[in-house]
Design a protein around this motif. Structure first.
Motif, PDB file in Angstrom:
ATOM      1  N   LEU A 157       0.571  -1.120   0.290  1.00  0.00           N
ATOM      2  CA  LEU A 157       0.163  -0.112   0.066  1.00  0.00           C
ATOM      3  C   LEU A 157       0.714   1.393  -0.084  1.00  0.00           C
ATOM      4  O   LEU A 157       0.359   2.257  -0.249  1.00  0.00           O
ATOM      5  CB  LEU A 157      -0.404  -0.080   0.853  1.00  0.00           C
ATOM      6  CG  LEU A 157      -2.110  -1.366   0.902  1.00  0.00           C
ATOM      7  CD1 LEU A 157      -2.906  -0.957   2.275  1.00  0.00           C
ATOM      8  CD2 LEU A 157      -2.621  -1.311   0.127  1.00  0.00           C
ATOM      9  N   GLU A 158       1.674   1.282   0.086  1.00  0.00           N
ATOM     10  CA  GLU A 158       2.728   2.231   1.199  1.00  0.00           C
ATOM     11  C   GLU A 158       3.232   2.784  -0.090  1.00  0.00           C
ATOM     12  O   GLU A 158       2.941   4.093  -1.100  1.00  0.00           O
ATOM     13  CB  GLU A 158       4.018   2.396   2.257  1.00  0.00           C
ATOM     14  CG  GLU A 158       3.229   2.015   3.580  1.00  0.00           C
ATOM     15  CD  GLU A 158       4.047   2.172   3.761  1.00  0.00           C
ATOM     16  OE1 GLU A 158       3.801   2.485   5.504  1.00  0.00           O
ATOM     17  OE2 GLU A 158       4.897   2.070   4.106  1.00  0.00           O
ATOM     18  N   PRO A 159       4.175   2.292  -0.854  1.00  0.00           N
ATOM     19  CA  PRO A 159       4.418   2.407  -2.629  1.00  0.00           C
ATOM     20  C   PRO A 159       3.698   2.713  -3.607  1.00  0.00           C
ATOM     21  O   PRO A 159       3.741   3.466  -4.578  1.00  0.00           O
ATOM     22  CB  PRO A 159       4.895   1.213  -3.009  1.00  0.00           C
ATOM     23  CG  PRO A 159       5.617   0.473  -1.695  1.00  0.00           C
ATOM     24  CD  PRO A 159       4.441   0.778  -0.530  1.00  0.00           C
ATOM     25  N   ALA A 160       2.159   1.442  -3.658  1.00  0.00           N
ATOM     26  CA  ALA A 160       1.312   2.469  -4.582  1.00  0.00           C
ATOM     27  C   ALA A 160       0.619   3.612  -4.228  1.00  0.00           C
ATOM     28  O   ALA A 160       0.169   4.639  -5.217  1.00  0.00           O
ATOM     29  CB  ALA A 160      -0.098   1.309  -4.386  1.00  0.00           C
ATOM     30  N   ALA A 161       0.969   3.940  -2.331  1.00  0.00           N
ATOM     31  CA  ALA A 161      -0.207   5.432  -2.531  1.00  0.00           C
ATOM     32  C   ALA A 161       0.743   6.507  -3.448  1.00  0.00           C
ATOM     33  O   ALA A 161       1.006   7.156  -3.858  1.00  0.00           O
ATOM     34  CB  ALA A 161      -0.152   5.774  -1.517  1.00  0.00           C
ATOM     35  N   GLN A 162       2.751   5.990  -3.072  1.00  0.00           N
ATOM     36  CA  GLN A 162       3.275   7.342  -2.984  1.00  0.00           C
ATOM     37  C   GLN A 162       3.894   7.354  -4.456  1.00  0.00           C
ATOM     38  O   GLN A 162       3.976   7.988  -5.776  1.00  0.00           O
ATOM     39  CB  GLN A 162       4.851   6.522  -3.335  1.00  0.00           C
ATOM     40  CG  GLN A 162       4.952   6.612  -1.601  1.00  0.00           C
ATOM     41  CD  GLN A 162       6.264   6.197  -1.192  1.00  0.00           C
ATOM     42  OE1 GLN A 162       6.895   5.463  -1.580  1.00  0.00           O
ATOM     43  NE2 GLN A 162       6.463   5.804   0.681  1.00  0.00           N
ATOM     44  N   ALA A 163       2.807   6.069  -4.882  1.00  0.00           N
ATOM     45  CA  ALA A 163       2.732   6.159  -7.020  1.00  0.00           C
ATOM     46  C   ALA A 163       1.589   7.054  -7.131  1.00  0.00           C
ATOM     47  O   ALA A 163       1.374   6.987  -8.903  1.00  0.00           O
ATOM     48  CB  ALA A 163       2.697   4.611  -7.929  1.00  0.00           C
ATOM     49  N   GLY A 164       0.484   7.206  -6.487  1.00  0.00           N
ATOM     50  CA  GLY A 164      -0.234   8.501  -6.945  1.00  0.00           C
ATOM     51  C   GLY A 164      -1.746   7.129  -7.040  1.00  0.00           C
ATOM     52  O   GLY A 164      -2.794   7.982  -7.298  1.00  0.00           O
TER      53      GLY A 164
ATOM     54  N   SER B 227      -5.126   3.253  -2.213  1.00  0.00           N
ATOM     55  CA  SER B 227      -4.129   3.308  -1.544  1.00  0.00           C
ATOM     56  C   SER B 227      -4.116   3.914  -0.351  1.00  0.00           C
ATOM     57  O   SER B 227      -3.604   3.895   0.845  1.00  0.00           O
ATOM     58  CB  SER B 227      -2.868   2.372  -2.209  1.00  0.00           C
ATOM     59  OG  SER B 227      -3.407   1.433  -3.020  1.00  0.00           O
ATOM     60  N   GLU B 228      -3.924   5.513  -0.722  1.00  0.00           N
ATOM     61  CA  GLU B 228      -3.190   6.461   0.391  1.00  0.00           C
ATOM     62  C   GLU B 228      -5.716   6.764   1.309  1.00  0.00           C
ATOM     63  O   GLU B 228      -4.327   7.083   1.992  1.00  0.00           O
ATOM     64  CB  GLU B 228      -3.332   7.824  -0.908  1.00  0.00           C
ATOM     65  CG  GLU B 228      -3.187   8.966  -0.585  1.00  0.00           C
ATOM     66  CD  GLU B 228      -2.802  10.361  -1.095  1.00  0.00           C
ATOM     67  OE1 GLU B 228      -2.638  11.435  -0.676  1.00  0.00           O
ATOM     68  OE2 GLU B 228      -2.603   9.703  -1.955  1.00  0.00           O
ATOM     69  N   LEU B 229      -5.712   6.737   0.336  1.00  0.00           N
ATOM     70  CA  LEU B 229      -6.935   6.869   0.705  1.00  0.00           C
ATOM     71  C   LEU B 229      -7.115   5.830   2.629  1.00  0.00           C
ATOM     72  O   LEU B 229      -7.499   6.135   3.153  1.00  0.00           O
ATOM     73  CB  LEU B 229      -8.346   6.625   0.573  1.00  0.00           C
ATOM     74  CG  LEU B 229      -9.907   6.516   1.324  1.00  0.00           C
ATOM     75  CD1 LEU B 229      -9.720   8.293   2.094  1.00  0.00           C
ATOM     76  CD2 LEU B 229     -10.855   6.668   0.000  1.00  0.00           C
ATOM     77  N   ALA B 230      -6.924   4.923   2.131  1.00  0.00           N
ATOM     78  CA  ALA B 230      -6.879   3.036   2.886  1.00  0.00           C
ATOM     79  C   ALA B 230      -5.476   3.928   4.141  1.00  0.00           C
ATOM     80  O   ALA B 230      -5.966   3.847   5.658  1.00  0.00           O
ATOM     81  CB  ALA B 230      -6.023   1.904   2.123  1.00  0.00           C
ATOM     82  N   LEU B 231      -4.894   4.541   4.366  1.00  0.00           N
ATOM     83  CA  LEU B 231      -3.770   4.634   4.977  1.00  0.00           C
ATOM     84  C   LEU B 231      -3.469   5.802   5.734  1.00  0.00           C
ATOM     85  O   LEU B 231      -4.133   5.527   7.146  1.00  0.00           O
ATOM     86  CB  LEU B 231      -2.698   4.496   4.061  1.00  0.00           C
ATOM     87  CG  LEU B 231      -1.645   3.876   3.661  1.00  0.00           C
ATOM     88  CD1 LEU B 231      -0.232   3.941   2.540  1.00  0.00           C
ATOM     89  CD2 LEU B 231      -1.425   2.711   4.475  1.00  0.00           C
ATOM     90  N   ALA B 232      -4.659   7.116   5.111  1.00  0.00           N
ATOM     91  CA  ALA B 232      -5.443   7.861   6.009  1.00  0.00           C
ATOM     92  C   ALA B 232      -6.292   7.669   6.799  1.00  0.00           C
ATOM     93  O   ALA B 232      -6.070   8.108   7.600  1.00  0.00           O
ATOM     94  CB  ALA B 232      -5.936   9.000   4.991  1.00  0.00           C
TER      95      ALA B 232
END
Length: 377
Positions: free
Chosen positions: A262-269, A273-278
């Motif tokens: 998830l973290e690399p996917a979020a960094q890639a836009g 994935s970004e929402l899940a982490l947030a």
């Protein structure tokens, strides 16, 4: 006393053999064997436990300690394995469907492999039996909210281990009594500890309540559950599958429950994935604030669990914006912290010290088994 501690978790089996006495401190005991089997579920967990027993029997085991997630209201400490204890564990399977059935099958299989070795169940909810009634009672009519209809809390083996070790890492003037403990793994929970006792925790009657987890939803409006049953075609079985297996980080991201994905996917836009982490971090922060209020302040905060131990960015997200509570993270210390040893990750001027304390659940299990077997009676 040589004790094999078996710890079946969400997708892993961890085990240790320790030579330990009943009055051992939280870091005492000689480690004789340390093992871990990854990516095991269901029957594979049971088979891995059997192989661990076969591997460890030549060491001359005196007892085998089993982590059992749900012991309900029947137990406030470890218990020797008896037919009656197995009946209680089985009766609670609906309240911990990801865990109790596997715990039960593991105990039975291990007992067949080592019939002459004393077996002991160490319950994950026992540490929280000190919750005051205002924390454990649901706002239901009293005749409904009795027996097993109450908040139990879980991850108690890990929380107790961290709570007993944390004072040793604090400066003399900071060894006070109010700790917020954050155990963040595939399952996740927070615990408010005062004077060494659990006074509140984020999980409830089942390990489904509380924080956003790997595949579990965490807190939901009960009305949402009724709505899904009435209007979205869910059955009890399909709803259970949704809430336990297809929600949380996995459900939000549509990709994975693993931060390494998830973290690399979020960094890639990748927005999901970004929402899940947030969302994951938001619920942790919210609970930290709530437990600081329950305790009337914090003397220390500690993080443990696989996600917290292995991801500096996860720790940073979860603690962002909490400076007003006295929590000031040191970015360099946070990045340098290792998952296999306690590390202070707060800044020197942080009013509340923050520590990464990897929970040693297997050592805690062995301690509790030794204390039971060497105690009076």
């Amino acid at each position: 006393m040589k004790i094999l501690a078996l710890n079946p978790g969400s997708g892993t089996l961890q085990y240790k053999v320790l030579d330990i006495s009943g009055d051992a401190g939280p870091e005492d005991g000689t480690l004789l064997k340390d093992g871990k089997v990854d990516h095991v579920h269901g029957d594979a967990t049971v088979e891995a436990a059997e192989m661990a027993v076969v591997e460890c029997l030549p060491l001359g085991l005196d007892a085998i300690g089993h982590r059992v997630v749900h012991g309900g209201s029947r137990f406030d400490g470890p218990a020797r394995i008896t037919p009656e204890v197995l009946e209680v564990i089985e009766s609670l399977s609906d309240l911990a469907p990801l865990h109790n059935p596997i715990d039960l099958a593991t105990i039975k299989a291990v007992s067949r492999r080592a019939p002459g070795v004393t077996g002991v169940a160490v319950f994950d909810n026992a540490f929280h039996r000190t919750l005051p009634e205002v924390a454990w009672r649901y706002a239901l009519p009293l005749d409904v909210g009795e027996g097993e209809v109450r908040r139990f809390g879980f991850h108690g083996i890990a929380h107790r281990n961290v709570a007993e070790r944390l004072p040793e890492y604090l400066k003399e003037g900071m060894r006070r009594s109010r700790y917020v403990l954050c155990h963040i793994g595939g399952g996740a929970s927070l615990c408010a500890v005062k004077d060494g006792k659990s006074v509140d925790t984020s999980m409830g009657m089942t390990p489904l309540e509380g924080l956003v987890m790997g595949t579990r939803s965490g807190d939901l409006d009960p009305g949402l559950v009724l709505y899904l049953l009435r209007h979205k075609g869910f059955t009890i079985e399909s709803l259970e599958d949704l809430l336990y297996h297809r929600s949380g980080l996995f459900g939000l991201s549509g990709r994975s429950d693993d931060l390494r994905d998830l973290e690399p996917a979020a960094q890639a836009g990748d927005r999901r994935s970004e929402l899940a982490l947030a969302v994951h971090a938001h619920h942790i922060r919210k609970c930290i604030g709530a437990f600081a209020a329950v305790l009337g302040g914090m003397d220390a905060l500690a993080l443990s669990g696989a996600l917290a131990e292995n991801s500096a960015s996860m720790r940073s997200r979860a603690l962002e914006g909490l400076e007003f509570l006295g929590l000031r993270l040191d970015s360099e210390r946070n990045i340098a912290a290792r998952p296999d040893q306690p590390s202070r990750i707060s800044a020197e001027d942080s009013p509340v010290p923050i520590w990464l304390v990897p929970a040693d659940e297997e050592r805690q299990i062995a301690r509790e088994v030794a204390a039971l077997l060497e105690g009076p009676g």
